[in-house]
Write an enzyme that holds these catalytic residues in place. Structure first.
Site, PDB file in Angstrom:
ATOM      1  N   PHE A   1      37.554  18.892  11.958  1.00 24.95           N
ATOM      2  CA  PHE A   1      36.832  18.680  10.695  1.00 24.95           C
ATOM      3  C   PHE A   1      37.270  19.661   9.609  1.00 24.95           C
ATOM      4  O   PHE A   1      37.087  19.373   8.428  1.00 24.95           O
ATOM      5  CB  PHE A   1      35.322  18.894  10.891  1.00 24.95           C
ATOM      6  CG  PHE A   1      34.649  17.882  11.768  1.00 24.95           C
ATOM      7  CD1 PHE A   1      34.257  16.655  11.278  1.00 24.95           C
ATOM      8  CD2 PHE A   1      34.389  18.166  13.103  1.00 24.95           C
ATOM      9  CE1 PHE A   1      33.626  15.718  12.082  1.00 24.95           C
ATOM     10  CE2 PHE A   1      33.758  17.246  13.920  1.00 24.95           C
ATOM     11  CZ  PHE A   1      33.378  16.024  13.411  1.00 24.95           C
TER      12      PHE A   1
ATOM     13  N   LYS B   1      44.129  13.372   3.252  1.00 21.09           N
ATOM     14  CA  LYS B   1      43.672  12.712   4.489  1.00 21.09           C
ATOM     15  C   LYS B   1      44.731  11.731   5.002  1.00 21.09           C
ATOM     16  O   LYS B   1      44.997  11.669   6.209  1.00 21.09           O
ATOM     17  CB  LYS B   1      42.336  11.997   4.241  1.00 21.09           C
ATOM     18  CG  LYS B   1      41.150  12.926   4.026  1.00 21.09           C
ATOM     19  CD  LYS B   1      40.722  13.609   5.326  1.00 21.09           C
ATOM     20  CE  LYS B   1      39.594  14.607   5.117  1.00 21.09           C
ATOM     21  NZ  LYS B   1      39.204  15.324   6.328  1.00 21.09           N
TER      22      LYS B   1
ATOM     23  N   SER C   1      38.843   9.536   6.462  1.00 21.92           N
ATOM     24  CA  SER C   1      37.856   9.078   5.490  1.00 21.92           C
ATOM     25  C   SER C   1      38.202   7.691   4.986  1.00 21.92           C
ATOM     26  O   SER C   1      39.384   7.325   4.884  1.00 21.92           O
ATOM     27  CB  SER C   1      37.836  10.060   4.310  1.00 21.92           C
ATOM     28  OG  SER C   1      37.138   9.503   3.230  1.00 21.92           O
ATOM     29  N   ALA C   2      37.176   6.939   4.622  1.00 22.90           N
ATOM     30  CA  ALA C   2      37.396   5.641   3.988  1.00 22.90           C
ATOM     31  C   ALA C   2      38.143   5.792   2.670  1.00 22.90           C
ATOM     32  O   ALA C   2      38.728   4.826   2.174  1.00 22.90           O
ATOM     33  CB  ALA C   2      36.050   4.971   3.732  1.00 22.90           C
TER      34      ALA C   2
ATOM     35  N   ASP D   1      40.154  31.057  10.632  1.00 23.62           N
ATOM     36  CA  ASP D   1      40.647  30.178   9.577  1.00 23.62           C
ATOM     37  C   ASP D   1      41.817  29.385  10.145  1.00 23.62           C
ATOM     38  O   ASP D   1      42.822  29.971  10.579  1.00 23.62           O
ATOM     39  CB  ASP D   1      41.108  31.065   8.406  1.00 23.62           C
ATOM     40  CG  ASP D   1      41.508  30.254   7.192  1.00 23.62           C
ATOM     41  OD1 ASP D   1      41.906  29.078   7.368  1.00 23.62           O
ATOM     42  OD2 ASP D   1      41.424  30.798   6.076  1.00 23.62           O
TER      43      ASP D   1
ATOM     44  N   ASN E   1      27.357  14.970  -3.623  1.00 21.39           N
ATOM     45  CA  ASN E   1      27.199  13.608  -3.117  1.00 21.39           C
ATOM     46  C   ASN E   1      25.856  13.033  -3.549  1.00 21.39           C
ATOM     47  O   ASN E   1      24.898  13.759  -3.802  1.00 21.39           O
ATOM     48  CB  ASN E   1      27.306  13.575  -1.589  1.00 21.39           C
ATOM     49  CG  ASN E   1      28.737  13.796  -1.129  1.00 21.39           C
ATOM     50  OD1 ASN E   1      29.016  14.706  -0.368  1.00 21.39           O
ATOM     51  ND2 ASN E   1      29.639  12.971  -1.593  1.00 21.39           N
ATOM     52  N   LEU E   2      25.809  11.718  -3.587  1.00 23.49           N
ATOM     53  CA  LEU E   2      24.661  11.023  -4.163  1.00 23.49           C
ATOM     54  C   LEU E   2      23.318  11.415  -3.532  1.00 23.49           C
ATOM     55  O   LEU E   2      22.391  11.830  -4.236  1.00 23.49           O
ATOM     56  CB  LEU E   2      24.885   9.509  -4.033  1.00 23.49           C
ATOM     57  CG  LEU E   2      23.774   8.623  -4.561  1.00 23.49           C
ATOM     58  CD1 LEU E   2      23.608   8.803  -6.053  1.00 23.49           C
ATOM     59  CD2 LEU E   2      24.047   7.160  -4.229  1.00 23.49           C
TER      60      LEU E   2
ATOM     61  N   TYR F   1      35.650   7.410   8.165  1.00 23.80           N
ATOM     62  CA  TYR F   1      34.247   7.098   7.993  1.00 23.80           C
ATOM     63  C   TYR F   1      33.835   6.979   6.564  1.00 23.80           C
ATOM     64  O   TYR F   1      34.473   7.453   5.651  1.00 23.80           O
ATOM     65  CB  TYR F   1      33.317   7.995   8.789  1.00 23.80           C
ATOM     66  CG  TYR F   1      33.695   9.408   8.998  1.00 23.80           C
ATOM     67  CD1 TYR F   1      34.169   9.809  10.234  1.00 23.80           C
ATOM     68  CD2 TYR F   1      33.542  10.325   7.995  1.00 23.80           C
ATOM     69  CE1 TYR F   1      34.490  11.123  10.448  1.00 23.80           C
ATOM     70  CE2 TYR F   1      33.861  11.639   8.212  1.00 23.80           C
ATOM     71  CZ  TYR F   1      34.340  12.034   9.440  1.00 23.80           C
ATOM     72  OH  TYR F   1      34.655  13.328   9.644  1.00 23.80           O
ATOM     73  N   PHE F   2      32.723   6.284   6.441  1.00 19.99           N
ATOM     74  CA  PHE F   2      32.258   5.890   5.132  1.00 19.99           C
ATOM     75  C   PHE F   2      31.280   6.952   4.624  1.00 19.99           C
ATOM     76  O   PHE F   2      31.576   8.130   4.750  1.00 19.99           O
ATOM     77  CB  PHE F   2      31.773   4.422   5.197  1.00 19.99           C
ATOM     78  CG  PHE F   2      32.980   3.510   5.346  1.00 19.99           C
ATOM     79  CD1 PHE F   2      33.752   3.508   6.511  1.00 19.99           C
ATOM     80  CD2 PHE F   2      33.429   2.744   4.293  1.00 19.99           C
ATOM     81  CE1 PHE F   2      34.918   2.752   6.630  1.00 19.99           C
ATOM     82  CE2 PHE F   2      34.589   1.969   4.396  1.00 19.99           C
ATOM     83  CZ  PHE F   2      35.323   1.978   5.556  1.00 19.99           C
TER      84      PHE F   2
ATOM     85  N   ASP G   1      36.563   7.037  -8.781  1.00 21.51           N
ATOM     86  CA  ASP G   1      35.627   6.194  -8.026  1.00 21.51           C
ATOM     87  C   ASP G   1      36.127   4.753  -7.986  1.00 21.51           C
ATOM     88  O   ASP G   1      36.755   4.281  -8.929  1.00 21.51           O
ATOM     89  CB  ASP G   1      34.243   6.211  -8.688  1.00 21.51           C
ATOM     90  CG  ASP G   1      33.391   7.371  -8.204  1.00 21.51           C
ATOM     91  OD1 ASP G   1      33.826   8.086  -7.278  1.00 21.51           O
ATOM     92  OD2 ASP G   1      32.295   7.562  -8.752  1.00 21.51           O
TER      93      ASP G   1
ATOM     94  N   TYR H   1      42.299  14.500  -2.676  1.00 23.80           N
ATOM     95  CA  TYR H   1      41.583  14.653  -1.404  1.00 23.80           C
ATOM     96  C   TYR H   1      41.965  13.525  -0.444  1.00 23.80           C
ATOM     97  O   TYR H   1      42.325  13.766   0.725  1.00 23.80           O
ATOM     98  CB  TYR H   1      40.074  14.656  -1.655  1.00 23.80           C
ATOM     99  CG  TYR H   1      39.232  14.406  -0.427  1.00 23.80           C
ATOM    100  CD1 TYR H   1      39.091  15.391   0.542  1.00 23.80           C
ATOM    101  CD2 TYR H   1      38.603  13.174  -0.224  1.00 23.80           C
ATOM    102  CE1 TYR H   1      38.332  15.154   1.680  1.00 23.80           C
ATOM    103  CE2 TYR H   1      37.846  12.935   0.903  1.00 23.80           C
ATOM    104  CZ  TYR H   1      37.710  13.927   1.854  1.00 23.80           C
ATOM    105  OH  TYR H   1      36.972  13.681   2.974  1.00 23.80           O
TER     106      TYR H   1
END
Ligand SMILES: O=c1ccn([C@@H]2O[C@H](COP(=O)(O)OP(=O)(O)O[C@H]3O[C@H](CO)[C@H](O)[C@H](O)[C@H]3O)[C@@H](O)[C@H]2O)c(=O)[nH]1
Length: 519
Positions: free
Chosen positions: A84, A160, A128-129, A61, A217-218, A195-196, A337, A156
């Site tokens: 990551f 980042k 992250s984007a 951890d 996620n979608l 990243y996207f 969003d 979140y």
């Protein structure tokens, strides 16, 4: 002889495992540190299945101070880390923000402390984007360049951006402190990879995203609809507010419905830049190579395609891959969003010689192949047919296709002894590891080596074509668009559909409002 040795924290997760695969295929030695919180050790076996090499694994951890010391001590050859390990659910981050700051920010501080102690001085950070927040608050920031001011809209994203600042300050301090001592600090470098939206799976169908809980996620959610684990997809946004207007008096009444789209995109749903997971993994490899070869200090790069797609477009694209229309229902916007996260990837195109090669359709096809063949994810073996195809591409014995299981451990797994027979049978190279639908190899990023812009031009690549502008003209199916993004549609045609079933299926050229959303 490996080209280098790298520690991958969070290396059994979705992006981490694909990056570990890309590193091994490029002849890096890979050591993974992961606490398996939201992932499975099976990912390691799948990596080996595809490339014939197994990364070394430590169940640790990162938030335990000093937990990584044992790895750096055992592997003095490691000079770089790809980081990551983190919590990543945007919605959850608003519910338990302290846990997000503890895991993500404090975990990174523990990592940087261990790295400093052992003089491990290159870090590629999985940013992250999301750090940009709503880039439409500025003029001309879509597609989003790295210069766009950051402004995350959820905890979140704030973890980042905080980590980006933390890494930047630490690397700059290390460089300055060493310089003050008359030493060279140029070996301290960081890549902040923004990243996207990662999408897709390995083309072989044996490796993909396998979250432990319910996906959020979608595309993974759409995949669950396709295999019947979910009834329908909930589309967050396009809950249009329809207002009836009466024109022309009692004898000539004409109704118009003004539909105020949630998002001012062409169909009222939010826009994202979906990037194939193999392209994303390749981006990590070239960024690492760039740090090691060019010592740039701290540098941020967007990893995206430059092409934005709406939620409705994604439903259509994935439905096409599946071969049937997938049901969905429009509901209200999801908190946090934003309208549009589309990358301007020019900096990565030019400096790293990296460009996304695979299409949205590739990502949908690959995800569908993975999902339909592995409905239980890593809790089942892949179908023998896929293993046969994988091995046929490598000239190995298909009966010995699956490497032996990795023993579940609480600590370091001594993988070497368990891999010998599998390795013997894995004669293939990275080049032929993928089967069937394997797409053409990247022309710009060969073997993960950065190509300078000059060479890019000589190769006939026009980086300016890399960025596809989003079409925000917002005209759909005969509707006209007002300045504020509202869509005017003749009532005679649309009132009927707006009173129809709450659930719709994809495939219509203009998705229509559904029950509960239309007034
Ligand atoms: O059930 C769902 C899930 C998502 N969406 C919509 O689909 C789009 C994509 O949503 P995702 O949850 O798949 O992804 P996000 O864009 O919210 O976030 C993802 O991409 C970000 C960068 O763009 C970060 O990397 C983040 O960690 C990652 O989860 C959004 O418009 C969202 O509203 C739906 O309509 N219904």
């Amino acid at each position: 002889m490996p080209v280098g040795s790298v520690l991958v924290t969070g290396g059994t997760g979705y992006i981490g495992s694909f990056t570990a695969l890309a590193l091994l295929e490029a002849d890096y030695k890979v050591v993974i540190a992961d606490n398996l919180y939201n992932s499975s050790q099976e990912a390691i076996r799948r990596i080996e299945l595809i490339c014939g090499k197994r990364p070394e694994f430590y169940n640790v951890d990162v938030t335990e101070p000093g937990s990584l010391d044992q790895i750096f001590e055992a592997h003095p050859d490691i000079d770089s880390v790809i980081h990551f390990a983190a919590l990543k659910a945007v919605g959850e981050s608003s519910e338990i923000p302290l846990e997000y700051y503890r895991t993500n920010v404090y975990g990174t501080i523990c990592l940087l402390t261990s790295m400093t102690k052992y003089n491990v001085s290159n870090i590629v950070f999985s940013s992250s984007a999301t750090v940009y927040g709503d880039a439409t608050r500025f003029p001309n920031m879509i597609p989003i360049p790295e210069e766009c001011p950051i402004g995350p809209t959820n905890p979140y994203g704030r973890t980042k951006s905080t980590i980006e600042a933390c890494i930047t300050d630490h690397v700059e301090a290390q460089r300055n402190n060493l310089k003050k001592q008359g030493k060279d600090g140029d070996h301290w470098n960081a890549a902040l990879l923004r990243y996207f939206n990662p999408a897709g799976s390995h083309p072989s169908g044996v490796m993909g995203e396998d979250p432990q809980g319910v996906p959020y996620n979608l595309l993974p959610l759409l995949a669950q609809v396709a295999i019947g684990k979910k009834d329908k997809l909930l589309v967050f946004g396009d809950g249009r507010t329809a207002v009836s207007h009466s024109h022309g008096g009692p004898y000539a009444t004409r109704f118009l419905t003004e539909l105020t789209a949630d998002y001012s995109s062409k169909d009222g749903t939010a826009i994202r830049d979906y990037i194939h997971i193999l392209d994303l993994a390749q981006g990590h490899l070239v960024a690492l190579n760039y740090l090691r070869d060019h010592h740039p200090g701290v540098r941020a790069w967007n990893l995206g395609t430059g092409k934005g797609s709406t939620v409705f477009h994604m439903i259509k694209a994935f439905s096409h891959a599946v071969g049937k229309e997938l049901p969905y229902q429009v509901v209200g916007r999801r908190a946090g969003d934003v309208l549009d996260l589309t990358a301007n990837p020019m900096r990565a195109n030019m400096e790293l010689g990296w460009k996304a090669q695979r299409s949205l359709e590739d990502a949908c096809e690959d995800l569908w192949r993975w999902t339909r063949n592995n409905p239980q994810g890593y809790r089942q073996n892949p179908p023998q047919e896929l293993l046969d195809k994988l091995q046929a591409g490598k000239g190995a014995d298909p009966k010995k296709a699956m490497p032996e299981p990795v023993p579940e451990t609480n600590g370091h797994s001594a993988t070497e002894s368990t891999t010998k027979s599998a390795k013997k049978d894995m004669a293939g190279t990275a080049e032929n590891a993928s089967i069937g639908t394997e797409k053409s190899k990247p022309v710009l990023a060969t073997n993960g080596k950065a190509i300078p812009p000059d060479a890019l031009n000589e190769a006939g690549a026009d980086p300016s074509t890399a960025v596809a502008q989003n079409d925000h003209s917002a005209v759909a199916n005969g509707g006209s668009v007002s300045a504020n993004g509202s869509i005017l549609i003749a009532a005679e045609r649309d009132m009927a559909s707006s009173t129809g079933n709450a659930s719709m299926t994809a495939g219509e050229s203009l998705p229509v409002p559904v029950g509960g959303q239309t007034t």
